[in-house]
Design an enzyme around this catalytic site. Structure first.
Site, mmCIF file in Angstrom:
data_model
loop_
_atom_site.group_PDB
_atom_site.id
_atom_site.type_symbol
_atom_site.label_atom_id
_atom_site.label_comp_id
_atom_site.label_asym_id
_atom_site.label_seq_id
_atom_site.Cartn_x
_atom_site.Cartn_y
_atom_site.Cartn_z
ATOM 1 N N GLY A 298 -7.030 17.435 20.957
ATOM 2 C CA GLY A 298 -5.627 17.506 20.602
ATOM 3 C C GLY A 298 -4.836 16.252 20.881
ATOM 4 C CG ASP A 299 -3.042 12.819 22.896
ATOM 5 O OD1 ASP A 299 -3.121 11.697 22.355
ATOM 6 O OD2 ASP A 299 -2.023 13.196 23.484
#
Length: 508
Positions: A298-299
Site C-alpha cells: 500500500g505504499d
C-alpha cells in the site's frame, strides 16, 4: 386339388398374419404416439416442477464438486507431509515444547520469549515454528539465532496496541514519524545483534494490520504504528524464503545495519487503505542485498532512507552499497522503488537491476526537499520493465514533509550521477519526470537504451526542469531539451538548451 387347397390355405393364412401384424403395428404406433403425447403433456404440465428439480440437482452436484475440491485442497495442505525442517544450528528447539498452542487464539508471547531466552543462554540456536497459527505480542530476537517458519506456519501479531511495546523515536528521525514522542516497536524486533536468520519453508508473518489501518485513518492512535520486522544496529542478517503480510506500518525495516540479505520473500498488503505499508525500508544501512522477491503493498515497494531533516543530518549515517535485483513490485499509491524522502544522512552507490513494476502509479522515484540536506549520488537503474505504469521515472525535489519546524531551510540536498539504461515499457502515461529546482538542481543524469510505449498523447511526456545530463544513442520518446544528445560512439550530436522550465501538465 389337394396341393391347390394347401396353397390357397397358405395364402389365406399369410394374409391373415399380415393383417394381424399390420393391426399390431398400428396398435403399437398408437401406443407409442399416446406415450409420447402423454410425456409431452406431463412435461408441459409440470414444467416448473421439473425446472426446479433440475436446478436443485445441478446445485447439489455443484456443491458436491466444490466440497470435493475443498477436501482435496485441505488434504493437500495438511495431509501431505511437510518437508522436514533442516537443522541449521547445532541446537534446535520447537516452539511447542514451551507450551505454545497454534490455534490462532491462544497468546504465545511467553512461549516465544522462553524459547529465545534458552537460545541466548546456549549461545545460539534454532527455533522451529511448526504448522499452525501462533498468536503473539511483539518479542525480541537474540544473536546467533535462526527463526524457522515451517510450511503452513503463521506467526500472527496481536492487533490490540496495549500489547505492543512503546520505544523512543529513532535517533535519526527525532520524532515518532507519525506522532511526536514514543513509537510502537515491531512485532519481531532485534537490537545490537549479530548473525540472525529469519527463514523457512515459506511460512508467514502476519501483522493483522487491518485494525491498525482503521484506527490510523480515524485518528484513534496516539503513537506511530510499529513495523512488522525491525532489526536495529545489527550485522550479518538474513531474511529469506518467507511471506510477510498485512504489516501495521513499514513491513521490513533494517535500521543502521551492515551485511544484510533479503532474498526470496513475498510481501503483501492491500493496494489501498493500507497506509504507509512499505515493503522493505533499508535505513542508514551498508552492504545490503534485496533479490528474487515479490512485493505488492500500500505504499513504496522498497524505500531507501537515511534519516529525517536535522535529526538525520546529526546522526550522519548514510545508506550505501545496496543492490536490488530480480524484484517484481506493485504499488498503486507510490512507487516500486524509491529513494527518500528521508535521506538526510546520504544515499550512495545503489544499483537497481532487473526490476518489473506493473499496474502501478510510479516505477522508480527519488524524492527530497529543502531542509533534508544529505545527498543522493551514484545511483544506477538498469533493465527496468514498466507495465501499465502511470509515471515511469520520477525525481522530485519539493517533497516538503518535515518532522518539526526546527529543520534548516538552507540544508539543500545534492542529487548527482544518476544513470538509467535498458528501460522498457508499455502503457506508460509519463515516462520521465525530473523536476529539479533552482535550489536543488539535478546534475549528471544519463539515459541510454530507453524504449517506452506511451498512453499519453499530449506534448510533455518527457518532463524536465533544472536538470543537466545526457542521452546516449536514440531513445523513445524523445528527450527533453535540457539534455545533451550523444551518439552511440560518445560523440556530441546536440547540446542542451539552457531552458530550465517546463509547462507541467501532470502531478507526479
Amino acid at each position: 386339388m389337394h396341393h391347390e387347397s394347401l396353397k390357397t390355405n397358405h395364402h389365406s393364412n399369410h394374409q391373415s398374419m399380415t393383417l394381424k401384424h399390420k393391426h399390431q403395428s398400428m396398435s403399437d404406433h398408437h401406443k407409442t404416439h399416446d406415450y409420447k403425447r402423454s410425456v409431452t403433456q406431463f412435461i408441459f404440465t409440470h414444467q416448473i416442477l421439473l425446472t426446479l428439480l433440475w436446478t436443485v440437482g445441478f446445485l447439489l452436484i455443484f456443491i458436491w464438486q466444490r466440497s470435493a475440491v475443498d477436501r482435496v485442497l485441505e488434504y493437500r495442505r495438511w495431509a501431505i507431509p511437510s518437508r522436514p525442517i533442516p537443522k541449521l544450528r547445532p541446537f534446535v528447539l520447537d516452539l511447542r515444547d514451551f507450551g505454545a498452542v497454534g490455534d490462532g487464539f491462544t497468546l504465545n508471547t511467553a512461549s516465544f520469549e522462553a524459547a529465545i531466552k534458552e537460545i541466548k543462554r546456549r549461545g545460539g540456536g534454532q527455533l522451529n515454528v511448526p504448522p499452525g497459527n501462533w498468536l503473539t505480542a511483539p518479542f525480541n530476537l537474540t544473536s546467533h539465532m535462526t527463526l524457522f517458519l515451517a510450511h503452513n506456519s503463521v506467526i500472527l501479531g496481536v492487533d490490540d496496541e496495549k500489547y505492543w511495546t512503546l520505544m523512543p523515536p529513532l535517533p535519526s528521525y527525532g520524532y515518532g514519524r507519525e506522532y511526536p514522542g514514543p513509537r510502537y516497536g515491531s512485532l519481531i524486533h532485534g537490537q545490537n545483534l549479530n548473525d540472525v536468520v529469519i527463514t523457512g519453508h515459506n511460512g508467514t508473518i502476519n501483522g493483522q494490520g487491518q485494525t491498525w489501518w482503521k484506527k490510523h485513518r480515524e485518528k484513534l492512535l496516539k503513537h506511530t504504528r510499529g513495523p512488522l520486522v525491525q532489526i536495529m544496529w545489527s550485522s550479518n542478517i538474513k531474511i529469506t524464503d518467507i511471506t510477510l503480510r498485512d504489516s501495521p506500518f513499514w513491513t521490513v525495516h533494517p535500521y543502521d545495519c551492515k551485511n544484510v540479505i533479503i532474498r526470496n520473500v513475498t510481501i503483501l498488503t492491500p493496494l489501498s487503505d493500507a497506509p504507509n505499508t512499505d515493503g522493505i525500508d533499508p535505513d542508514s544501512c551498508e552492504n545490503l542485498v534485496i533479490e528474487d522477491s515479490y512485493i505488492s503493498v500500500g505504499d513504496d515497494g522498497i524505500a531507501i532512507k537515511s534519516g529525517w531533516d536535522q535529526y538525520g543530518i546529526a546522526y550522519g549515517q548514510p545508506s550505501t552499497n545496496i543492490l536490488i535485483r530480480n524484484v517484481t513490485a506493485r504499488s498503486t499509491v507510490s512507487a516500486g522503488v524509491s529513494i527518500g524522502s528521508e535521506m538526510s544522512g546520504g544515499v550512495s552507490n545503489i544499483t537497481v537491476e532487473n526490476l518489473l513494476v506493473w499496474n502501478s502509479k510510479r516505477a522508480v522515484r527519488i524524492k527530497t526537499a529543502p531542509g533534508r540536506g544529505g545527498y543522493v549520488k551514484n545511483i544506477t537503474f538498469r533493465n527496468i520493465t514498466l507495465d501499465n505504469v502511470r509515471v515511469g521515472i520520477v525525481i522530485k525535489t519539493d517533497y516538503n514533509e518535515h518532522a518539526d519546524e526546527g529543520y534548516d531551510r538552507n540544508a539543500l540536498p545534492v542529487i548527482d550521477n544518476i544513470s538509467f539504461s535498458g528501460i522498457r515499457g508499455q502503457g506508460v502515461r509519463v515516462p520521465v519526470r525530473i523536476y529539479g529546482s533552482r535550489e536543488i538542481p539535478v546534475s549528471n543524469v544519463t539515459f541510454k537504451d530507453l524504449l517506452v510505449g506511451i498512453s499519453y498523447k499530449k506534448k510533455h511526456i518527457f518532463q524536465c526542469s533544472f536538470v543537466q545530463g545526457r542521452v546516449i544513442g536514440k531513445i523513445f520518446p524523445s528527450p527533453c531539451e535540457n539534455l545533451d544528445i550523444y551518439d552511440d560512439e560518445g560523440r556530441l550530436v546536440k547540446q542542451a538548451t539552457s531552458d530550465n522550465s517546463v509547462d507541467a501538465d501532470y502531478d507526479a
